[in-house]
Scaffold this active site. Sequence first.
Site, PDB file in Angstrom:
ATOM      1  N   GLU A 105       2.211  29.898  66.595  1.00 28.05           N
ATOM      2  CA  GLU A 105       0.890  29.418  67.029  1.00 28.05           C
ATOM      3  C   GLU A 105       0.077  30.531  67.710  1.00 28.05           C
ATOM      4  OE1 GLU A 105       1.501  25.906  69.406  1.00 28.05           O
ATOM      5  OE2 GLU A 105       1.590  24.647  67.622  1.00 28.05           O
TER       6      GLU A 105
ATOM      7  N   CYS B  91      -1.205  40.601  76.422  1.00 23.91           N
ATOM      8  CA  CYS B  91      -2.535  41.030  75.969  1.00 23.91           C
ATOM      9  C   CYS B  91      -2.460  41.343  74.475  1.00 23.91           C
ATOM     10  CB  CYS B  91      -2.945  42.267  76.763  1.00 23.91           C
ATOM     11  SG  CYS B  91      -4.294  43.181  75.990  1.00 23.91           S
TER      12      CYS B  91
ATOM     13  N   GLU C 232      10.081  22.050  78.200  1.00 26.54           N
ATOM     14  CA  GLU C 232       9.820  20.989  77.225  1.00 26.54           C
ATOM     15  C   GLU C 232      10.959  19.979  77.148  1.00 26.54           C
ATOM     16  OE1 GLU C 232       6.611  22.822  74.328  1.00 26.54           O
ATOM     17  OE2 GLU C 232       8.595  23.620  73.917  1.00 26.54           O
TER      18      GLU C 232
ATOM     19  N   GLU D  72       5.154  21.688  62.433  1.00 24.74           N
ATOM     20  CA  GLU D  72       5.562  20.968  63.644  1.00 24.74           C
ATOM     21  C   GLU D  72       4.774  19.675  63.760  1.00 24.74           C
ATOM     22  OE1 GLU D  72       5.061  22.916  67.389  1.00 24.74           O
ATOM     23  OE2 GLU D  72       5.763  24.822  66.602  1.00 24.74           O
TER      24      GLU D  72
ATOM     25  N   ARG E  43       5.410  31.629  78.302  1.00 22.41           N
ATOM     26  CA  ARG E  43       5.391  32.226  76.967  1.00 22.41           C
ATOM     27  C   ARG E  43       3.952  32.603  76.634  1.00 22.41           C
ATOM     28  NH1 ARG E  43       6.006  27.005  72.873  1.00 22.41           N
ATOM     29  NH2 ARG E  43       4.228  25.878  73.691  1.00 22.41           N
TER      30      ARG E  43
HETATM   31  C1  GLA Z   1       3.586  23.774  70.099  1.00 22.53           C
HETATM   32  C2  GLA Z   1       4.634  24.871  70.048  1.00 22.53           C
HETATM   33  C3  GLA Z   1       6.034  24.376  70.188  1.00 22.53           C
HETATM   34  C4  GLA Z   1       6.099  23.299  71.228  1.00 22.53           C
HETATM   35  C5  GLA Z   1       5.158  22.196  70.849  1.00 22.53           C
HETATM   36  C6  GLA Z   1       5.218  21.023  71.794  1.00 22.53           C
HETATM   37  O1  GLA Z   1       3.249  23.274  68.888  1.00 22.53           O
HETATM   38  O2  GLA Z   1       4.540  25.632  68.865  1.00 22.53           O
HETATM   39  O3  GLA Z   1       6.846  25.473  70.543  1.00 22.53           O
HETATM   40  O4  GLA Z   1       5.739  23.829  72.462  1.00 22.53           O
HETATM   41  O5  GLA Z   1       3.858  22.687  70.889  1.00 22.53           O
HETATM   42  O6  GLA Z   1       4.364  19.992  71.389  1.00 22.53           O
END
Ligand code: GLA
Length: 672
Positions: free
Chosen positions: A151, A116, A357, A309, A112
Amino acid sequence: MKRTLSVPGIAYGGDYNPEQWPEEVWAEDMRLMREAGVNLVSVGIFSWALLEPSEGVYDFSRLDKILDLLHDNGIAADLATPTAAPPAWFFRAHPEALPADRDGRTLSYGSRQTFCPSSPAYRQAALRIAGALAGRYADHPAVRMWHVHNEYGCHNAACYCDTSAAAFRRWLRDRYGDDLAALNHAWGTAFWSQWYYDWEEVLPPRATGAVSNPTHQLDWRRFCSDELLSLYTAERDVLRAAAPTVPATTNFMVNFSFDALDYWRWAPELDLVSNDHYLRSTDPEPQIDIALSGDLTRSLAHGPWLLMEHSTGAVNWQPVNRAKSPGQLRRDALAHVARGADGIAYFQWRQSKAGAEQWHSAMVPHAGTDSRIWQDVVRLGADLKALAEVRGSTGTAEVAIVWEWDARWALELPSQPSGELRYLDLVRAWYEPLWRSGVAVDFVRPDADLTGYRLVLAPNLYLVDEAGAANLTSYAAGGGTLAVGFHSGAVDENCHARLAGYPGAFREVLGVRSDEPFPLLPGEPVALSGAVPDGATGSLWSERLRLAGAEAVASYADGPLAGVPAVTRLAHGTGSAWYLATLPDPVTLAALLDRVREEAGVAPVRTAPPGVEVARRRGPEADYLFVIDHTGQGAEVPVAEGSFELLTGKETSGTVTVAPGDVAVVREPRGQ
Ligand code: GLA
C-alpha cells in the site's frame, strides 16, 4: 512480455505472517490452508527486521522453511519485499530518512511506513533487500508473484523534509523544462507576491499562515505520487532482472478516503493490478462501495485483477469496528469476483496475538476453527473453486464514468466556492442509481478512447486539460450521450480558471453558460421543477445558468435563482449532452439518469428486484451472471435457457432462485 500468475482457477488466500508464531503453528497453518482451499498467500510483507538483522546481514532461515513448506503443500507464494517497514537499526544509522510532516515535525520509527520517500538511504536499503530476496528466491518453485512493498503511500504519501524539497525541485525542473518563468506562470505566482527568482526558493507546501498556492499544492500531489511510483518501479526492476517471468504487483487502495496516488499512472507499471478494500462501518450500503471500487480497479487493470486484502470481519482502525452479518463474508468476496477479481485474499491469515492489529479479524480468528468466520472461510474456498472457469472473463459495460485523480485533487483544494464538494461522494451519488438498476459501468480517463461506450458520465471534472475536454466534446458532438455535473471544466491542468463563463471547457458542447456560482449551504436544498419527480430538490450547488442552445429539463423553483435552468439537454444528432448544475436528490438523480441512459440505449445487465445486485462477466464462450441478494428476502431473476449455476452445480433454465442473503453465479450460453 506478459507475465501472468500461475495459480489454477481463482486465487484464494491472504497475508501470511508466520514469523509472529512458533513453528509448531506453521504445520497447523498448512493443514488449515488446505482445508480451506487456499492456494496463494502473501509472505514477508513486514519481515524486514527479521530478514536483515543488521545492514547487509541476512537471515533467510525462517523464510526458506516457510517457502518450502508452502510449496510442499501446493500453496503458491506472493513473495513481498518488506520495504514498507524499515527496521529500527536503519533509522538509527540514517535518521535523515525519517519523514517530516507539514508542520516540520520529524516523525519517529516504531510503527510502519514512516520513511521519507525521497531518501537516498531508504532507496538504497530497499533495493538492497529486494535484490537479496530476488537473488535467493527467483527460482523457488513456490514464488509465483512479487508483492512489491505494501500500500504505497498509505501512511507516508507526503514528506516535507529538505530532502523531499530537493526532490520536488528536481521534479519541477523536469516538468517545466528547467524554466522557472514557466513555473511562475503555471502557479500564478504574481498573486500574493509568490514570484520565485531561484529554484532553491521553491519548497514543499509546508504549513503557512494563510492558504498556500493551489497549483503549488496540485503539483506537490503529482510529485508525491510520482516519487512513490519511482520507488515501486525501481524495486520491480530489481526483481524482474532476477526473475524475468514472475509477475509483479503492489496493492492499490482505490476506494475510501485514500487519494494520494494517481493510479492511472501506476497501473501500466504493474503486471497484475491488485487492490485492497475495506468497508466503512458508517456506510449504510457498503456493497455499493465494493462494486464501485471493483469497477474502478477493473478499469485500471483493463481486465481481471486481484483483491489483495479485505477483511473476514471487523477491522480495527475505525472508531467502532463493525463485524460482518451472517452471509456477508461470502457476499462481499463474491461481489468482488463479480466486478472482475480473479483472486480473493484477506488481511490476514491468522489473527495476531500481539501488535497494533491484534483486534483486526483474520481467516483464522482468535477463537480458532470453532467460529463462524472459519466456517465461512472454508465455504468460500469451495465456492471459489467452483468458479474456476470464471477466471479471465471481463466486463461488458456500455457506460463509462470519467474518473481523474488530478481533478479529484484540484476539486478538494482549499478556497473553492464551496468546501462541501467531495469528489468521491459526487461519483458515488451518480454511480448508486446505476448500481441499483444493474447497469454495468467502466471508469475512464477524460482522454480515453470512448468509441465502445453509448453513454459517458462526468459527475465532476472541475479540472480538465484541453485534450480531455476535446475528447469528451467530440464524443458528444459525434452522437454519443454525455452528462456532465456542476463545477466541471472550470480550470485547466494548471488550475487556471477558464474565462468567459462556466462550465468553462464544456460550455459549447452543453449549450449553456453561467456567470456566477451560487453554492448551497448544507441542509438548505432548493426545489426543482420541470421534468423531474414531485418534490425534487437540488443540493450543494446552483448557478446562474443561461441557455445557449440547450433546453431546460428542470429549473430551480425557489431560492435566489428561481426560474433559472438547473438541468439542461442539448441534442447533438443522435446523441445529446446533459448538464446537471446541481446535485439532485437521489430519487431525482435516478430518474434523470434513467432517462439519459434510456435515450442512450443502455439496458441493465438484467432486471432484478430492488436490492438484488446483478453483474456480468464475459468469457470467451459464455457469460457469467452474478446475482447477489442484499435484501435478506431472496430473489428470482430471469436467466437464459440452458444456464448452469456454478455454486450449486445445478442446471437452471429460464430463472435462477437466490436464497435470502445468498449469491448465484450463472453460466449463460452465449448469444441469449
Ligand atoms: C492495510 C494494510 C494491512 C493491514 C490492513 C488492516 O490494508 O495493508 O497490512 O494493516 O490495512 O485493515
